[in-house]
Motif scaffolding. Sequence first.
Motif, PDB file in Angstrom:
ATOM      1  N   PRO A 115       0.830  -1.222   0.000  1.00  0.00           N
ATOM      2  CA  PRO A 115       0.000   0.000   0.000  1.00  0.00           C
ATOM      3  C   PRO A 115       0.858   1.264   0.000  1.00  0.00           C
ATOM      4  CG  PRO A 115      -0.767  -1.569   1.655  1.00  0.00           C
ATOM      5  CD  PRO A 115       0.551  -2.092   1.149  1.00  0.00           C
ATOM      6  N   VAL A 116       0.418   2.250  -0.774  1.00  0.00           N
ATOM      7  CA  VAL A 116       1.056   3.563  -0.827  1.00  0.00           C
ATOM      8  C   VAL A 116      -0.036   4.619  -0.715  1.00  0.00           C
ATOM      9  CG1 VAL A 116       3.063   2.794  -2.156  1.00  0.00           C
ATOM     10  CG2 VAL A 116       1.023   3.551  -3.355  1.00  0.00           C
ATOM     11  N   PRO A 117       0.302   5.847  -0.337  1.00  0.00           N
ATOM     12  CA  PRO A 117      -0.748   6.877  -0.201  1.00  0.00           C
ATOM     13  C   PRO A 117      -1.422   7.168  -1.543  1.00  0.00           C
ATOM     14  CG  PRO A 117       1.259   7.551   0.950  1.00  0.00           C
ATOM     15  CD  PRO A 117       1.611   6.332   0.127  1.00  0.00           C
ATOM     16  N   ASN A 118      -2.748   7.287  -1.514  1.00  0.00           N
ATOM     17  CA  ASN A 118      -3.486   7.665  -2.717  1.00  0.00           C
ATOM     18  C   ASN A 118      -2.945   8.980  -3.260  1.00  0.00           C
ATOM     19  OD1 ASN A 118      -5.216   5.466  -2.696  1.00  0.00           O
ATOM     20  ND2 ASN A 118      -6.774   6.518  -1.497  1.00  0.00           N
ATOM     21  N   GLY A 119      -2.824   9.050  -4.590  1.00  0.00           N
ATOM     22  CA  GLY A 119      -2.376  10.271  -5.239  1.00  0.00           C
ATOM     23  C   GLY A 119      -0.889  10.310  -5.512  1.00  0.00           C
ATOM     24  N   GLU A 120      -0.121   9.346  -4.987  1.00  0.00           N
ATOM     25  CA  GLU A 120       1.311   9.346  -5.264  1.00  0.00           C
ATOM     26  C   GLU A 120       1.532   9.146  -6.748  1.00  0.00           C
ATOM     27  OE1 GLU A 120       3.980  10.142  -3.476  1.00  0.00           O
ATOM     28  OE2 GLU A 120       2.715  10.560  -1.743  1.00  0.00           O
ATOM     29  N   ARG A 121       2.601   9.768  -7.255  1.00  0.00           N
ATOM     30  CA  ARG A 121       2.890   9.756  -8.694  1.00  0.00           C
ATOM     31  C   ARG A 121       3.952   8.724  -9.033  1.00  0.00           C
ATOM     32  NH1 ARG A 121       3.833  15.024 -12.608  1.00  0.00           N
ATOM     33  NH2 ARG A 121       4.106  13.796 -14.508  1.00  0.00           N
ATOM     34  N   LEU A 122       3.746   8.011 -10.147  1.00  0.00           N
ATOM     35  CA  LEU A 122       4.727   7.063 -10.639  1.00  0.00           C
ATOM     36  C   LEU A 122       5.979   7.805 -11.115  1.00  0.00           C
ATOM     37  CD1 LEU A 122       5.122   3.975 -11.525  1.00  0.00           C
ATOM     38  CD2 LEU A 122       4.545   4.811 -13.795  1.00  0.00           C
ATOM     39  N   PHE A 123       7.140   7.285 -10.774  1.00  0.00           N
ATOM     40  CA  PHE A 123       8.396   7.857 -11.274  1.00  0.00           C
ATOM     41  C   PHE A 123       9.387   6.754 -11.530  1.00  0.00           C
ATOM     42  CE2 PHE A 123       8.784   8.063  -6.625  1.00  0.00           C
ATOM     43  CZ  PHE A 123       9.998   7.474  -6.409  1.00  0.00           C
TER      44      PHE A 123
END
Length: 123
Positions: A115-123
């Motif tokens: 799980p990661v915070p909603n809204g995090e951007r792929l990089f």
Amino acid sequence: MHMTHDPAALPADTIGFDQFLAVDIRVGTVVEALPFPEARKPAFKLLIDFGPAIGVKRSSAQITEHHGPEDLVGSQVAAVVNFPPRQIGPFMSEVLTLGFPDAEGKVVLIRPAKPVPNGERLF
């Protein structure tokens, strides 16, 4: 997700890092997954929560072969959030939910391993 499945497809042309950054891919949690009987191909209507900065967005996704509403709701998915909205029958799809084709061309969703915070951007 309208690509033709071709295992022998060559890699795309080389692009600059700035072109990659122009595609805004974010993670969100599916809060609702409903049948989409009006769609030409089997699909779900998804509501995906991308966190406070982006909010809840709608997506039509042709993912019915490997995914059902019961395993979608509460799970995280990746989506392009900066394409223009697209009218699909009576439904306005605001984001493009991302996946890979299996050996038969049926879509398998991209999901973070943890799980990661909603809204995090792929990089």
